[in-house]
Scaffold this motif. Structure first.
Motif, short mmCIF file in Angstrom:
data_model
loop_
_atom_site.label_atom_id
_atom_site.label_comp_id
_atom_site.label_asym_id
_atom_site.label_seq_id
_atom_site.Cartn_x
_atom_site.Cartn_y
_atom_site.Cartn_z
N SER A 29 61.88 28.38 -30.55
CA SER A 29 62.59 29.45 -30.28
C SER A 29 61.54 30.75 -30.52
CB SER A 29 63.84 29.58 -31.11
OG SER A 29 64.41 31.02 -31.01
N TYR A 30 61.04 30.54 -31.80
CA TYR A 30 60.03 31.55 -32.23
C TYR A 30 58.74 31.80 -31.52
CZ TYR A 30 57.20 34.51 -35.23
OH TYR A 30 56.32 35.51 -35.75
N LEU A 32 58.72 31.18 -28.13
CA LEU A 32 59.16 31.62 -26.89
C LEU A 32 59.28 33.13 -27.08
CD1 LEU A 32 61.95 28.97 -25.58
CD2 LEU A 32 59.81 29.72 -24.60
N TYR A 33 59.92 33.49 -28.22
CA TYR A 33 60.08 35.02 -28.42
C TYR A 33 58.54 35.61 -28.76
CZ TYR A 33 61.01 39.20 -31.24
OH TYR A 33 61.23 40.57 -31.66
N SER A 200 64.54 31.73 -25.80
CA SER A 200 64.21 31.93 -27.17
C SER A 200 65.86 31.73 -27.94
CB SER A 200 63.57 33.13 -27.58
OG SER A 200 63.45 33.25 -29.01
#
Length: 313
Positions: A29-30, A32-33, A200
């Motif tokens: 997730s991070y 993608l962020y 994300s």
């Protein structure tokens, strides 16, 4: 050499797979962020500089962001009593993406609009980082914290080498080829940024994490060490804010367009990665204060240079 590299990659993958499933979700997730961040942050400041023809909108937007950030953190403490931490994490990320997209797609903009957009982006940032920090702390308690942080830092630097250069030259290519306008290129960039942000926030929704009970938001009994730590973070984040907002504009003013800006961001990220690797290999924790002091000294020396450059451009 090839077999040694293959073995090293295999070892790293085995370490990664050994992490808890929720920790792997948080890392993905991070990442993608991080891909979206240069798009909806750095290049949005550049966009504001272009459409306004000066620094005023950049300043107003970032002042709104600075005001909105602590509001977002405070609101997060209140909302956690009713909304799950994973949902607030998603809401904070998406609010930032939609705010950046709205700035570019709004046909008529005023200074008031820009300030409000900056405020919303700051609130979204407060919601996102409050929950991101909590999730990182909760999921990395134990022996894997150093390994987790090293992965985050390494991928962060890699993304900052690749993404700004690609985005900068994508915008510049449209300018040189005439195939698409600056306005269209920025709309595409913000749309891509929003897509990565949606993925994300969505990735982490599959995790199973218990919400914490929030009993108090404001720290009432503080120590001298607490105040010193807060002061350090305030000064450090002021430095980061100036670098993100003003540094990009200064590069555009003095040197050229988005392509050169993206390339310089990539080069500086690469140099940072090399310096961090050397520091990590050759020094220990007791040397940390030296490098913090050195970084602060370089930043202080750079302020008058930055101010002079702005005055004479």
């Amino acid at each position: 050499m090839f077999h040694s590299l293959k073995r090293r990659i295999g070892i790293e993958l085995s370490h990664y797979r050994a992490l808890h499933k929720d920790t792997r979700h948080l890392l993905l997730s991070y990442f993608l962020y991080l891909i979206s961040y240069p798009l909806v942050s750095t290049f949005l400041n550049v966009y504001l500089w272009r459409v306004s023809g000066g620094m005023w909108w950049v300043i107003v937007y970032n002042v709104g962001y600075i005001i909105g950030l602590p509001i977002g953190f405070y609101l997060n403490g209140l909302l956690l009593r009713k909304i799950h931490v994973l949902r607030l994490y998603f809401i904070g990320a998406v609010l930032q993406g939609f705010t950046a997209l709205s700035v570019v797609f709004l046909s008529t903009k005023t200074t008031w609009d820009i300030g409000m957009f900056g405020l919303l982006y700051g609130i979204g940032g407060g919601l996102y980082w409050a929950n991101k920090n909590y999730l990182s702390l909760k999921l990395t308690r134990g022996t894997n914290k150093v390994y987790y942080n090293s992965i985050e830092t390494g991928v962060d630097l890699l993304i900052n080498i690749v993404v700004p250069a690609l985005v900068g030259w994508f915008i510049a290519f449209g300018d040189h080829s005439g195939w698409y306008t600056h306005e269209l290129s920025y709309k595409v960039v913000m749309m891509v940024g929003l897509i990565f942000i949606l993925f994300s926030g969505g990735v982490l929704q599959r995790s199973v994490i218990r919400n914490e009970t929030i009993r108090g938001i404001i720290v009432r009994r503080v120590t001298k060490r607490w105040w010193l730590t807060r002061l350090f973070h305030v000064l450090y984040n002021l430095q980061i804010g100036m670098y993100l907002a003003m540094g990009s504009v200064l590069v555009l003013t003095l040197i050229g367009g988005e392509g050169i800006l993206g390339t310089l961001r990539a080069v500086t990220a690469g140099l940072s990665a090399l310096i961090l690797y050397v520091i990590g290999r050759k020094t220990s924790l007791r040397h940390s204060w030296i490098f913090v002091a050195l970084g602060v000294g370089i930043f202080i020396l750079g302020i008058p240079v930055f101010a002079i450059a702005l005055v004479f451009t």
